[in-house]
Motif scaffolding. Structure first.
Motif, short mmCIF file in Angstrom:
data_model
loop_
_atom_site.label_atom_id
_atom_site.label_comp_id
_atom_site.label_asym_id
_atom_site.label_seq_id
_atom_site.Cartn_x
_atom_site.Cartn_y
_atom_site.Cartn_z
N GLU A 215 0.85 -1.42 0.19
CA GLU A 215 -0.08 0.39 -0.16
C GLU A 215 0.73 1.33 -0.05
O GLU A 215 0.90 2.11 -0.99
CB GLU A 215 -0.92 0.00 1.23
CG GLU A 215 -2.01 1.26 1.16
CD GLU A 215 -2.66 1.54 -0.17
OE1 GLU A 215 -2.99 2.70 -0.59
OE2 GLU A 215 -3.26 0.26 -1.14
N ARG A 219 1.34 4.03 -3.30
CA ARG A 219 0.75 5.15 -2.69
C ARG A 219 1.63 6.02 -3.53
O ARG A 219 1.30 7.27 -4.10
CB ARG A 219 0.33 5.62 -1.70
CG ARG A 219 -0.58 5.21 -1.10
CD ARG A 219 -1.12 6.43 0.21
NE ARG A 219 -2.24 5.18 1.31
CZ ARG A 219 -2.72 5.30 2.29
NH1 ARG A 219 -2.26 6.30 3.03
NH2 ARG A 219 -3.51 4.52 2.55
N ARG A 223 -0.22 7.89 -6.24
CA ARG A 223 -0.74 9.27 -5.13
C ARG A 223 -1.83 9.44 -4.74
O ARG A 223 -2.30 10.60 -4.78
CB ARG A 223 -0.13 10.65 -6.38
CG ARG A 223 1.18 11.36 -6.77
CD ARG A 223 2.45 11.02 -5.45
NE ARG A 223 2.13 11.82 -4.63
CZ ARG A 223 2.78 11.80 -3.02
NH1 ARG A 223 3.09 11.07 -2.92
NH2 ARG A 223 2.34 12.34 -2.23
N PRO A 225 -4.67 7.66 -2.14
CA PRO A 225 -4.83 7.23 -1.25
C PRO A 225 -6.13 5.53 -1.33
O PRO A 225 -6.91 5.91 -2.31
CB PRO A 225 -5.40 7.72 0.14
CG PRO A 225 -5.90 8.98 -0.72
CD PRO A 225 -4.76 8.62 -2.11
#
Length: 274
Positions: A215, A219, A223, A225
């Motif tokens: 995760e 991200r 970019r 979430p």
């Protein structure tokens, strides 16, 4: 006197490593006092009262925290009744819990533990340097305290280094927590205070600062979430700092890193070897 500070416990892997290994470390290495940062012990975010008690039962004499101290809402309740539980002393007046505590070590020494949080790249709290000044003035080393241990929970290495020199000669040990990566600058400062910019974490280092790597990596790449971070559950490394203390002055005479298990190279202090 022999002190041990263990870095931020991250999730179940780090928690289990501490609970399983700390009792034998206390007994076999004749540790007089142990401080553990537990702010990431519950699923990587905060700490519960049951986990706090398990760490104390394993041999911790005080548990410090940082910016995740109240991520588990029950900490707002038990902070006032668990005397070994500390939150940063520079939280505003009226915040539950205490930022410092005076404890009795196994050898009978009086040990002041102070927890403060930095302000650079962190949420804005009261001045940590002023908080340190207040705590050290209220319980000076060599008078009310036989040893003083400070957990400076901060992001910026410059702020931690400045804090080390700020208390040099007035504390036994100041070390940094929060970044989860152990630095190699452990040493005794000119006036006798042991120091390390960051002690690292008790957790799985095959991760991104203790979290399952998929995760955080996703991200960084997108970019965007997504899922909540979850602690990595591989074999944990116990990361800490050991300090030998002059019983007459309360200042450090020797300092060395401790790393046991997991992905990092193991090291134990030479002064632990009989």
């Amino acid at each position: 006197m022999r002190l041990l500070f263990l870095g931020d416990i991250v999730g179940r892997a780090g928690r289990n490593a501490v609970v399983e290994q700390l009792p034998s470390l206390v007994a076999d290495r004749r540790l007089d006092f142990v401080v553990v940062n537990g702010e990431n012990a519950a699923g990587g975010f905060g700490i519960t009262e049951d986990i706090h008690q398990a760490i104390v039962d394993a041999g911790a004499d005080a548990i410090t925290t940082g910016n995740h101290v109240f991520d588990q809402r029950e900490a707002l309740v038990f902070a006032d009744r668990q005397e070994r539980f500390l939150r940063p002393a520079n939280y505003p007046a009226g915040t539950p819990g205490s930022g410092s505590g005076l404890f009795t070590a196994r050898n009978g020494a009086r040990v002041l533990v102070v927890n403060v949080m930095g302000r650079i790249f962190m949420e804005s709290l009261d001045d940590p340097f002023a908080a340190l000044d207040r705590e050290l003035a209220a319980c000076p080393l060599g008078e009310q305290a036989d040893a003083v241990v400070i957990d400076f929970h901060a992001e910026a290495s410059s702020e931690k280094q400045a804090a080390g020199y700020f208390v040099d000669g007035r504390a036994t040990l100041l070390l940094g927590t929060h970044t989860h990566v152990p630095t190699s600058d452990h040493r005794i400062l000119p006036a006798g205070t042991a120091y390390q910019t960051d002690v690292g974490m008790c957790g799985d280092y095959e991760s991104v600062i203790g979290m399952d790597k998929e995760e955080p990596l996703r991200r960084f790449l997108t970019r965007v979430p997504g899922e909540r971070f979850s602690p990595s559950r591989g074999p944990a490394t116990l990361s800490g700092l050991a300090v030998e203390v002059d019983d007459n002055t309360g200042l450090a005479t020797a300092v060395a890193p401790v790393r046991l298990g997991g992905a990092l190279s193991e090291t134990i202090p030479s002064f632990w070897v009989d």
